[in-house]
Design a protein around this motif. Structure first.
Motif, PDB file in Angstrom:
ATOM      1  N   TYR A 133       0.825  -1.215   0.000  1.00 53.48           N
ATOM      2  CA  TYR A 133       0.000   0.000   0.000  1.00 53.48           C
ATOM      3  C   TYR A 133       0.856   1.260   0.000  1.00 53.48           C
ATOM      4  CZ  TYR A 133       0.972   0.302   5.063  1.00 53.48           C
ATOM      5  OH  TYR A 133       1.588   0.390   6.287  1.00 53.48           O
ATOM      6  N   ASN A 134       0.276   2.322  -0.538  1.00 55.59           N
ATOM      7  CA  ASN A 134       0.895   3.643  -0.447  1.00 55.59           C
ATOM      8  C   ASN A 134      -0.150   4.706  -0.126  1.00 55.59           C
ATOM      9  OD1 ASN A 134      -0.397   3.771  -2.944  1.00 55.59           O
ATOM     10  ND2 ASN A 134       1.492   3.879  -4.146  1.00 55.59           N
ATOM     11  N   ASN A 135      -1.303   4.256   0.351  1.00 49.73           N
ATOM     12  CA  ASN A 135      -2.319   5.200   0.833  1.00 49.73           C
ATOM     13  C   ASN A 135      -2.120   5.442   2.328  1.00 49.73           C
ATOM     14  OD1 ASN A 135      -3.156   2.488   1.441  1.00 49.73           O
ATOM     15  ND2 ASN A 135      -5.184   3.273   1.968  1.00 49.73           N
ATOM     16  N   ASP A 136      -2.902   6.346   2.883  1.00 49.44           N
ATOM     17  CA  ASP A 136      -2.855   6.624   4.325  1.00 49.44           C
ATOM     18  C   ASP A 136      -3.746   5.601   5.015  1.00 49.44           C
ATOM     19  OD1 ASP A 136      -2.795   7.623   6.874  1.00 49.44           O
ATOM     20  OD2 ASP A 136      -3.653   9.582   6.388  1.00 49.44           O
ATOM     21  N   ILE A 137      -3.201   4.425   5.265  1.00 45.10           N
ATOM     22  CA  ILE A 137      -3.998   3.304   5.787  1.00 45.10           C
ATOM     23  C   ILE A 137      -4.624   3.633   7.139  1.00 45.10           C
ATOM     24  CG2 ILE A 137      -1.998   2.191   6.879  1.00 45.10           C
ATOM     25  CD1 ILE A 137      -3.248  -0.511   6.116  1.00 45.10           C
ATOM     26  N   GLU A 138      -3.967   4.454   7.922  1.00 43.65           N
ATOM     27  CA  GLU A 138      -4.494   4.817   9.241  1.00 43.65           C
ATOM     28  C   GLU A 138      -5.849   5.498   9.137  1.00 43.65           C
ATOM     29  OE1 GLU A 138      -3.520   8.018  12.818  1.00 43.65           O
ATOM     30  OE2 GLU A 138      -1.980   7.522  11.346  1.00 43.65           O
ATOM     31  N   HIS A 139      -6.018   6.333   8.098  1.00 46.84           N
ATOM     32  CA  HIS A 139      -7.246   7.110   7.969  1.00 46.84           C
ATOM     33  C   HIS A 139      -8.182   6.591   6.887  1.00 46.84           C
ATOM     34  CE1 HIS A 139      -4.463  10.048   9.946  1.00 46.84           C
ATOM     35  NE2 HIS A 139      -5.517  10.095  10.744  1.00 46.84           N
ATOM     36  N   ASP A 140      -7.752   5.562   6.169  1.00 47.96           N
ATOM     37  CA  ASP A 140      -8.651   4.904   5.210  1.00 47.96           C
ATOM     38  C   ASP A 140      -9.360   3.800   5.995  1.00 47.96           C
ATOM     39  OD1 ASP A 140      -9.955   3.827   3.062  1.00 47.96           O
ATOM     40  OD2 ASP A 140      -8.205   3.865   1.734  1.00 47.96           O
ATOM     41  N   CYS A 141     -10.393   4.181   6.698  1.00 49.40           N
ATOM     42  CA  CYS A 141     -10.960   3.328   7.748  1.00 49.40           C
ATOM     43  C   CYS A 141     -12.484   3.425   7.765  1.00 49.40           C
ATOM     44  CB  CYS A 141     -10.380   3.768   9.091  1.00 49.40           C
ATOM     45  SG  CYS A 141     -11.053   2.933  10.542  1.00 49.40           S
TER      46      CYS A 141
END
Length: 216
Positions: free
Chosen positions: A55-63
């Motif tokens: 991944y290269n998205n903001d996994i913390e905030h893709d929730c």
């Protein structure tokens, strides 16, 4: 005599009120810090169970928040973190609960890639017996890392049990209930993932708004 009793009763009452107030103030004062530490732990686990190369998205905030007591073991909202690489869906990290641990609920987070392969499982919180059930923690044992790389299929579903029940997973000496509960929770989460992965990737980001747009 009665005056003395009344006076002592009043003192005890005041003492109880002051003690209660102090406990309440302490709780309020430490609640935010506890939540920060839990969030820090969760984010640390995310980087462990979902490969950074995926991944290269903001996994913390893709929730997104989900609630499913049948497969995820809780009537409370639980988080799903979405991993995406260059805009393409790649993996989910799903919070799940084993409601039938030896000493109560075992809160887990389970990484699963789009091919339905487990990328990692970790414990978020539990109350299992030290020296026995706490072997689900990586600081005690590597037992929970054995889910990594596994998948659930029609052909191997009967193997998703502890060996005592005819499956493939080791139980702990003197503590079968805890690993049995975790294996069951991971299996149920994989079933839920397979049935809902498209909807989970498409669901809105709402982890900061627990009363809105929850997936089921």
């Amino acid at each position: 005599m009665m005056k003395s009793v009344g006076k002592n009763g009043l003192i005890l009452c005041v003492f109880a009120l002051v003690t209660t107030a102090l406990i309440a103030v302490t709780f309020v004062g430490t609640k935010d810090e506890i939540e920060k530490q839990e969030l820090k732990k969760r984010l640390s686990i995310l980087t462990t169970i979902v490969p950074s190369s995926s991944y290269n998205n903001d996994i913390e905030h893709d929730c997104t928040l989900i609630t499913n007591i049948n497969f995820l073991g809780s009537s409370e909202p639980q988080r799903v973190f979405r991993a995406r690489l260059n805009g393409q869906d790649s993996a989910l990290a799903i919070e799940s609960t084993a409601p039938n641990g030896y000493s109560g609920k075992i809160n887990l987070i389970i990484g699963i890639n789009k091919e339905s392969i487990v990328t990692g499982v970790r414990v978020l919180k539990h109350k299992e017996t030290p020296g026995l059930g706490d072997k689900i923690e990586t600081r005690i044992s590597d037992w929970i890392t054995r889910f990594t790389g596994l998948t659930l299929t029609d052909e191997n579903t009967d193997k998703w049990k502890v060996k005592k029940d005819g499956g493939q997973f080791d139980q702990f000496t003197g503590a079968t209930i805890t690993p049995r509960a975790v294996v069951g929770a991971v299996k149920n989460t994989l079933i839920y993932f397979e049935q809902n992965k498209k909807a989970l990737f498409a669901a809105p980001n709402n982890c900061d708004a627990p009363d809105q747009n929850q997936a089921h």
